[in-house]
Design a protein around this motif. Structure first.
Motif, PDB file in Angstrom:
ATOM      1  N   PHE A 125       0.859  -1.184   0.000  1.00  0.00           N
ATOM      2  CA  PHE A 125       0.000   0.000   0.000  1.00  0.00           C
ATOM      3  C   PHE A 125       0.894   1.232   0.000  1.00  0.00           C
ATOM      4  O   PHE A 125       1.670   1.441   0.925  1.00  0.00           O
ATOM      5  CB  PHE A 125      -0.912  -0.011   1.228  1.00  0.00           C
ATOM      6  CG  PHE A 125      -1.907   1.128   1.259  1.00  0.00           C
ATOM      7  CD1 PHE A 125      -3.040   1.078   0.455  1.00  0.00           C
ATOM      8  CD2 PHE A 125      -1.727   2.207   2.084  1.00  0.00           C
ATOM      9  CE1 PHE A 125      -3.964   2.114   0.480  1.00  0.00           C
ATOM     10  CE2 PHE A 125      -2.642   3.250   2.108  1.00  0.00           C
ATOM     11  CZ  PHE A 125      -3.774   3.199   1.307  1.00  0.00           C
ATOM     12  N   CYS A 126       0.807   2.001  -1.053  1.00  0.00           N
ATOM     13  CA  CYS A 126       1.588   3.243  -1.165  1.00  0.00           C
ATOM     14  C   CYS A 126       3.083   3.000  -0.971  1.00  0.00           C
ATOM     15  O   CYS A 126       3.711   3.587  -0.087  1.00  0.00           O
ATOM     16  CB  CYS A 126       1.090   4.294  -0.186  1.00  0.00           C
ATOM     17  SG  CYS A 126      -0.580   4.881  -0.516  1.00  0.00           S
ATOM     18  N   LEU A 136      -2.669   1.833   6.268  1.00  0.00           N
ATOM     19  CA  LEU A 136      -1.348   1.254   6.016  1.00  0.00           C
ATOM     20  C   LEU A 136      -1.067   0.115   6.998  1.00  0.00           C
ATOM     21  O   LEU A 136      -0.596  -0.951   6.604  1.00  0.00           O
ATOM     22  CB  LEU A 136      -0.268   2.330   6.114  1.00  0.00           C
ATOM     23  CG  LEU A 136       1.178   1.879   5.926  1.00  0.00           C
ATOM     24  CD1 LEU A 136       1.403   1.334   4.522  1.00  0.00           C
ATOM     25  CD2 LEU A 136       2.131   3.044   6.201  1.00  0.00           C
ATOM     26  N   GLN A 137      -1.377   0.325   8.279  1.00  0.00           N
ATOM     27  CA  GLN A 137      -1.184  -0.728   9.282  1.00  0.00           C
ATOM     28  C   GLN A 137      -2.080  -1.926   8.992  1.00  0.00           C
ATOM     29  O   GLN A 137      -1.662  -3.070   9.130  1.00  0.00           O
ATOM     30  CB  GLN A 137      -1.494  -0.206  10.691  1.00  0.00           C
ATOM     31  CG  GLN A 137      -0.390   0.630  11.279  1.00  0.00           C
ATOM     32  CD  GLN A 137      -0.693   1.003  12.728  1.00  0.00           C
ATOM     33  OE1 GLN A 137      -1.847   1.196  13.099  1.00  0.00           O
ATOM     34  NE2 GLN A 137       0.333   1.124  13.522  1.00  0.00           N
ATOM     35  N   LEU A 138      -3.305  -1.665   8.585  1.00  0.00           N
ATOM     36  CA  LEU A 138      -4.235  -2.741   8.256  1.00  0.00           C
ATOM     37  C   LEU A 138      -3.714  -3.558   7.080  1.00  0.00           C
ATOM     38  O   LEU A 138      -3.755  -4.792   7.104  1.00  0.00           O
ATOM     39  CB  LEU A 138      -5.607  -2.142   7.927  1.00  0.00           C
ATOM     40  CG  LEU A 138      -6.722  -3.102   7.557  1.00  0.00           C
ATOM     41  CD1 LEU A 138      -7.063  -4.022   8.730  1.00  0.00           C
ATOM     42  CD2 LEU A 138      -7.961  -2.327   7.128  1.00  0.00           C
ATOM     43  N   ASN A 177      -7.029  -6.242  -1.845  1.00  0.00           N
ATOM     44  CA  ASN A 177      -7.489  -5.602  -3.083  1.00  0.00           C
ATOM     45  C   ASN A 177      -8.365  -4.392  -2.785  1.00  0.00           C
ATOM     46  O   ASN A 177      -8.258  -3.353  -3.438  1.00  0.00           O
ATOM     47  CB  ASN A 177      -8.245  -6.607  -3.953  1.00  0.00           C
ATOM     48  CG  ASN A 177      -7.332  -7.691  -4.504  1.00  0.00           C
ATOM     49  OD1 ASN A 177      -6.121  -7.521  -4.585  1.00  0.00           O
ATOM     50  ND2 ASN A 177      -7.921  -8.822  -4.860  1.00  0.00           N
ATOM     51  N   THR A 178      -9.225  -4.510  -1.775  1.00  0.00           N
ATOM     52  CA  THR A 178     -10.085  -3.396  -1.372  1.00  0.00           C
ATOM     53  C   THR A 178      -9.245  -2.244  -0.834  1.00  0.00           C
ATOM     54  O   THR A 178      -9.478  -1.075  -1.171  1.00  0.00           O
ATOM     55  CB  THR A 178     -11.096  -3.866  -0.301  1.00  0.00           C
ATOM     56  OG1 THR A 178     -11.880  -4.921  -0.844  1.00  0.00           O
ATOM     57  CG2 THR A 178     -11.998  -2.733   0.152  1.00  0.00           C
ATOM     58  N   ILE A 179      -8.260  -2.572   0.003  1.00  0.00           N
ATOM     59  CA  ILE A 179      -7.370  -1.553   0.572  1.00  0.00           C
ATOM     60  C   ILE A 179      -6.603  -0.839  -0.539  1.00  0.00           C
ATOM     61  O   ILE A 179      -6.517   0.386  -0.566  1.00  0.00           O
ATOM     62  CB  ILE A 179      -6.395  -2.200   1.587  1.00  0.00           C
ATOM     63  CG1 ILE A 179      -7.147  -2.660   2.839  1.00  0.00           C
ATOM     64  CG2 ILE A 179      -5.261  -1.249   1.948  1.00  0.00           C
ATOM     65  CD1 ILE A 179      -6.347  -3.570   3.751  1.00  0.00           C
ATOM     66  N   CYS A 221      -1.914   8.206  -1.550  1.00  0.00           N
ATOM     67  CA  CYS A 221      -0.712   8.439  -2.330  1.00  0.00           C
ATOM     68  C   CYS A 221      -1.136   8.629  -3.795  1.00  0.00           C
ATOM     69  O   CYS A 221      -1.104   7.671  -4.569  1.00  0.00           O
ATOM     70  CB  CYS A 221       0.281   7.286  -2.180  1.00  0.00           C
ATOM     71  SG  CYS A 221      -0.469   5.642  -2.278  1.00  0.00           S
ATOM     72  N   PRO A 222      -1.573   9.827  -4.126  1.00  0.00           N
ATOM     73  CA  PRO A 222      -2.190  10.077  -5.434  1.00  0.00           C
ATOM     74  C   PRO A 222      -1.354   9.651  -6.660  1.00  0.00           C
ATOM     75  O   PRO A 222      -1.901   9.402  -7.718  1.00  0.00           O
ATOM     76  CB  PRO A 222      -2.401  11.584  -5.441  1.00  0.00           C
ATOM     77  CG  PRO A 222      -2.372  11.982  -4.004  1.00  0.00           C
ATOM     78  CD  PRO A 222      -1.510  10.984  -3.305  1.00  0.00           C
ATOM     79  N   SER A 223      -0.040   9.515  -6.494  1.00  0.00           N
ATOM     80  CA  SER A 223       0.784   9.135  -7.635  1.00  0.00           C
ATOM     81  C   SER A 223       0.836   7.627  -7.873  1.00  0.00           C
ATOM     82  O   SER A 223       1.351   7.166  -8.870  1.00  0.00           O
ATOM     83  CB  SER A 223       2.205   9.664  -7.469  1.00  0.00           C
ATOM     84  OG  SER A 223       2.792   9.106  -6.311  1.00  0.00           O
ATOM     85  N   ALA A 224       0.285   6.836  -6.934  1.00  0.00           N
ATOM     86  CA  ALA A 224       0.318   5.368  -7.055  1.00  0.00           C
ATOM     87  C   ALA A 224      -0.813   4.879  -7.953  1.00  0.00           C
ATOM     88  O   ALA A 224      -1.875   5.501  -8.020  1.00  0.00           O
ATOM     89  CB  ALA A 224       0.189   4.722  -5.682  1.00  0.00           C
ATOM     90  N   PRO A 225      -0.596   3.753  -8.636  1.00  0.00           N
ATOM     91  CA  PRO A 225      -1.687   3.187  -9.461  1.00  0.00           C
ATOM     92  C   PRO A 225      -2.786   2.650  -8.559  1.00  0.00           C
ATOM     93  O   PRO A 225      -2.516   2.115  -7.488  1.00  0.00           O
ATOM     94  CB  PRO A 225      -1.003   2.048 -10.223  1.00  0.00           C
ATOM     95  CG  PRO A 225       0.207   1.712  -9.416  1.00  0.00           C
ATOM     96  CD  PRO A 225       0.621   2.978  -8.705  1.00  0.00           C
TER      97      PRO A 225
END
Length: 108
Positions: A55-56, A79-81, A93-95, A103-107
């Motif tokens: 995640f991010c 992030l911890q989850l 997948n939901t997270i 993190c707007p730059s991540a896909p």
């Protein structure tokens, strides 16, 4: 460290990981109560999965941003989850679908 101090430890009479941590600080390694507390470590300090949910990966600019689809949780909490789940499982997948908020730059 303990990722979530608010997790309730089933064998501790409703106490949270944070409360058990405070209780443990008053005991010596090897005494009976310390041994009992240490037996519950897996609840408060779970081992990381073999392929943790990413995640991010590039970082999160603001961990305090609230994720609308996560029931009021912040990016830091999400992030911890994520760390407790495996890449490809349904919750991961939901997270990951919420990365655009944290993190707007991540896909997405």
């Amino acid at each position: 460290g303990i990722p979530d101090l608010t997790v309730v430890v089933p064998e501790a009479g409703g106490q949270t990981c944070g409360q058990v941590l405070q209780l443990a600080a008053g005991h010596i390694n090897g005494d009976a109560l310390c041994n009992t507390i240490q037996a519950e470590q897996s609840t408060c300090c779970p081992s990381a999965p073999a392929d943790p949910c990413t995640f991010c990966d590039g970082g999160i600019p603001d961990l305090t941003v609230v994720v609308p689809e996560a029931g009021g949780q912040t990016c830091g909490q999400v992030l911890q989850l994520a760390a407790g789940h495996i890449n490809g499982d349904a919750l991961c997948n939901t997270i990951q679908a919420e990365q655009s908020t944290c993190c707007p730059s991540a896909p997405a």
